[in-house]
Design an enzyme around this catalytic site. Structure first.
Site, PDB file in Angstrom:
ATOM      1  N   ARG A 143      56.369  53.084  -0.438  1.00 29.14           N
ATOM      2  CA  ARG A 143      55.874  52.552   0.826  1.00 29.14           C
ATOM      3  C   ARG A 143      55.863  53.576   1.954  1.00 29.14           C
ATOM      4  NH1 ARG A 143      57.341  48.650  -2.014  1.00 29.14           N
ATOM      5  NH2 ARG A 143      58.981  50.076  -2.565  1.00 29.14           N
ATOM      6  N   THR A 144      57.010  54.213   2.180  1.00 25.67           N
ATOM      7  CA  THR A 144      57.136  55.056   3.365  1.00 25.67           C
ATOM      8  C   THR A 144      56.170  56.232   3.288  1.00 25.67           C
ATOM      9  OG1 THR A 144      59.432  54.382   3.463  1.00 25.67           O
ATOM     10  CG2 THR A 144      58.823  56.232   4.832  1.00 25.67           C
ATOM     11  N   LYS A 172      64.761  77.586  -4.885  1.00 27.46           N
ATOM     12  CA  LYS A 172      65.044  79.040  -4.927  1.00 27.46           C
ATOM     13  C   LYS A 172      66.097  79.396  -3.892  1.00 27.46           C
ATOM     14  CE  LYS A 172      60.157  80.028  -5.945  1.00 27.46           C
ATOM     15  NZ  LYS A 172      58.964  80.618  -5.349  1.00 27.46           N
ATOM     16  N   ARG A 193      61.951  62.877   4.225  1.00 29.22           N
ATOM     17  CA  ARG A 193      62.974  62.035   3.595  1.00 29.22           C
ATOM     18  C   ARG A 193      63.875  62.953   2.771  1.00 29.22           C
ATOM     19  NH1 ARG A 193      62.092  56.466   0.358  1.00 29.22           N
ATOM     20  NH2 ARG A 193      61.956  55.791   2.520  1.00 29.22           N
ATOM     21  N   HIS A 221      66.798  54.740   8.771  1.00 31.61           N
ATOM     22  CA  HIS A 221      65.394  54.637   8.376  1.00 31.61           C
ATOM     23  C   HIS A 221      64.677  53.983   9.561  1.00 31.61           C
ATOM     24  CE1 HIS A 221      61.869  54.340   6.067  1.00 31.61           C
ATOM     25  NE2 HIS A 221      62.339  53.846   4.946  1.00 31.61           N
TER      26      HIS A 221
HETATM   27  N1  ASP Z   1      62.806  51.607   0.664  1.00 33.87           N
HETATM   28  C1  ASP Z   1      64.027  51.477   1.408  1.00 33.87           C
HETATM   29  C2  ASP Z   1      64.666  52.814   1.659  1.00 33.87           C
HETATM   30  O1  ASP Z   1      64.092  53.824   1.349  1.00 33.87           O
HETATM   31  C3  ASP Z   1      64.968  50.489   0.815  1.00 33.87           C
HETATM   32  C4  ASP Z   1      65.496  50.793  -0.567  1.00 33.87           C
HETATM   33  O2  ASP Z   1      65.194  51.820  -1.151  1.00 33.87           O
HETATM   34  O3  ASP Z   1      66.253  49.940  -1.056  1.00 33.87           O
HETATM   35  O4  ASP Z   1      65.749  52.867   2.189  1.00 33.87           O
END
Ligand code: ASP
Length: 434
Positions: A143-144, A172, A193, A221
């Site tokens: 999703r993100t 590296k 991320r 998040h």
């Molecule tokens: N997608 C969300 C996160 O990246 C929730 C999860 O992974 O449970 O934190």
């Protein structure tokens, strides 16, 4: 000039009024207000008379000036650009929800409302034409990563994606500082991320371009929390509820779940909330977060069992067990007594409860975080939540790149045809979003 729906939603948020009280305040029937609040494409949409918008504007000005009205939650609309007000150490970067006040997060939600026609594929914009985003994901994401990428593209920009450490020079031995500085010379914004808490801050320190935290280990998040708050606000607007005074139940892995860490802090900007935090033993909400939200008139109750905790809930927010982050926790599987399902919701909640989850829900038989038997229940808002990720992430980009006030004028009609509903079961939920 912003569109009518955005204008009215913003006015109600600023005055902290539900539709019923707002229609009374401006002296119109609630049914008329409801038709003005519909998207322009709806058959029942009606244009609001000019005189009403003038009147609403007058009320907003008077309300901001007066200290008499205790419902007012803002002072006067701040003149500083939103990116300056929410900036991180003077830079247009989004690392934590701590950067927001109630007013600034609601200003961001107003920009998300402006983005809705683009997110719904009725309009297009090229406001970020020529800009390039680097999506740097050193941890799994669906999703993100895709919604940040799609949001940037829908504003006319282009996206470079990197996933995992394997194909990056970090294998590296390259430092975060060098990686961040190098990539900043190539692109105009970074979404990062990373599995370690605080690692995205390190990326941010090494650059002056916008950096957005797409999840830093068990830390935060922020964009998920903003889209969750935006979803709550839209669902509550339909249900005639205010966030102030709401009962929010969070269930699951509250220790490692970064989405609930950010969401609870953001919700704590509102007044007199009741939080019921239900987690298996050893996976409770960390004390440092609980300290942050105490003292604002909120009530916090903690429990290790679902029984009783859901009664009177306005929101039930389920989460996945973050097994990949376990250190010495000995939880095997996810005990069935923590599953949110139809029978439990029917037994404890009413028609006005909303069930949310940041997703992914773990669909494996032993997982049990959120049952699919709620899929046809209108109270389940998970896909309205994911859909809201696009306008919210567009609003974040537009704000950090300083084009939020130009988007409205940049819109043209979309030239292609898209289905009226993106999901095969969506028709049954018509009218539930907002
Ligand atoms: N997608 C969300 C996160 O990246 C929730 C999860 O992974 O449970 O934190």
């Amino acid at each position: 000039m912003i569109d009518q729906q955005t204008f009215l939603r913003d006015a109600m948020r600023r005055l902290n009024l539900i539709r019923e009280n707002f229609s009374e305040r401006i002296g119109v029937h609630k049914r008329a207000l409801d038709t003005w609040l519909l998207p322009e494409t709806s058959g029942e949409y009606r244009a609001m008379p000019d005189i009403v918008s003038k009147f609403v504007n007058e009320i907003l000005v008077k309300d901001a000036e007066s200290h008499v009205n205790t419902q007012t939650v803002y002072s006067a609309r701040s003149a500083a650009p939103l990116s300056t007000r929410i900036g991180h150490q003077g830079k247009p970067q989004l690392l934590s929800v701590d950067q927001f006040s109630r007013e600034s997060v609601e200003d961001l939600m107003r920009i998300a409302d402006v983005m809705q026609p683009i997110a719904r594929r009725q309009k297009v914009s090229r406001i970020l034409e020529g800009a390039v985003l680097a999506n740097l994901f050193f941890e799994a994401s669906t999703r993100t990563r895709i919604s940040f990428g799609a949001a940037f593209c829908r504003l006319g920009g282009s996206v470079c994606d990197t996933t995992g450490f394997t194909f990056s020079s970090m294998t590296k031995g390259e430092s975060v500082y060098d990686t961040s500085r190098v990539i900043s010379g190539y692109v105009d914004a970074l979404v990062v991320r990373h599995p370690e808490q605080g690692a995205v801050d390190e990326f941010a320190r090494a650059t002056n371009i916008p950096v957005i935290n797409g999840g830093d280990g068990p830390g935060e998040h922020p964009s998920q929390a903003i889209l969750d708050l935006y979803t709550i606000q839209r669902e509550f607007s339909r249900l005639g509820k205010l966030i102030d005074g709401a009962h929010i139940v969070m269930v699951g892995d509250l220790k490692y779940g970064r989405t609930v860490h950010s969401l609870i802090k953001l919700l704590a900007l509102y007044r007199r909330l009741k939080f019921t935090l239900i987690a298996p033993p050893t996976l409770e909400m960390p004390p440092y977060i609980l300290e942050r939200i105490s003292g604002d008139g909120h009530v916090v109750e903690q429990s290790t069992s679902l029984a009783g905790g859901l009664k009177g809930a306005d929101i039930v927010y389920a989460t996945r067990i973050q097994k990949e982050r376990f250190a010495d926790e000995a939880i095997e599987g996810y005990a069935p007594e923590f599953q949110i399902n139809q029978a439990l919701i029917d037994a404890n909640c009413d028609a006005g409860t909303i069930v949310m989850h940041p997703l992914p829900r773990d669909g494996r038989p032993a997982a049990n975080d959120l049952s699919t038997d709620l899929n046809y229940d209108p109270r389940l808002a998970i896909f309205r939540q994911t859909d809201n990720g696009i306008p919210v992430r567009m609003a974040i980009f537009a704000t950090l790149l300083g084009v939020e006030n130009q988007v409205q004028h940049s819109m043209r009609d979309a030239g292609w045809r898209s289905p009226s509903h993106v999901g095969p079961d969506d028709a049954m939920f018509d009218g539930l979003d907002g």
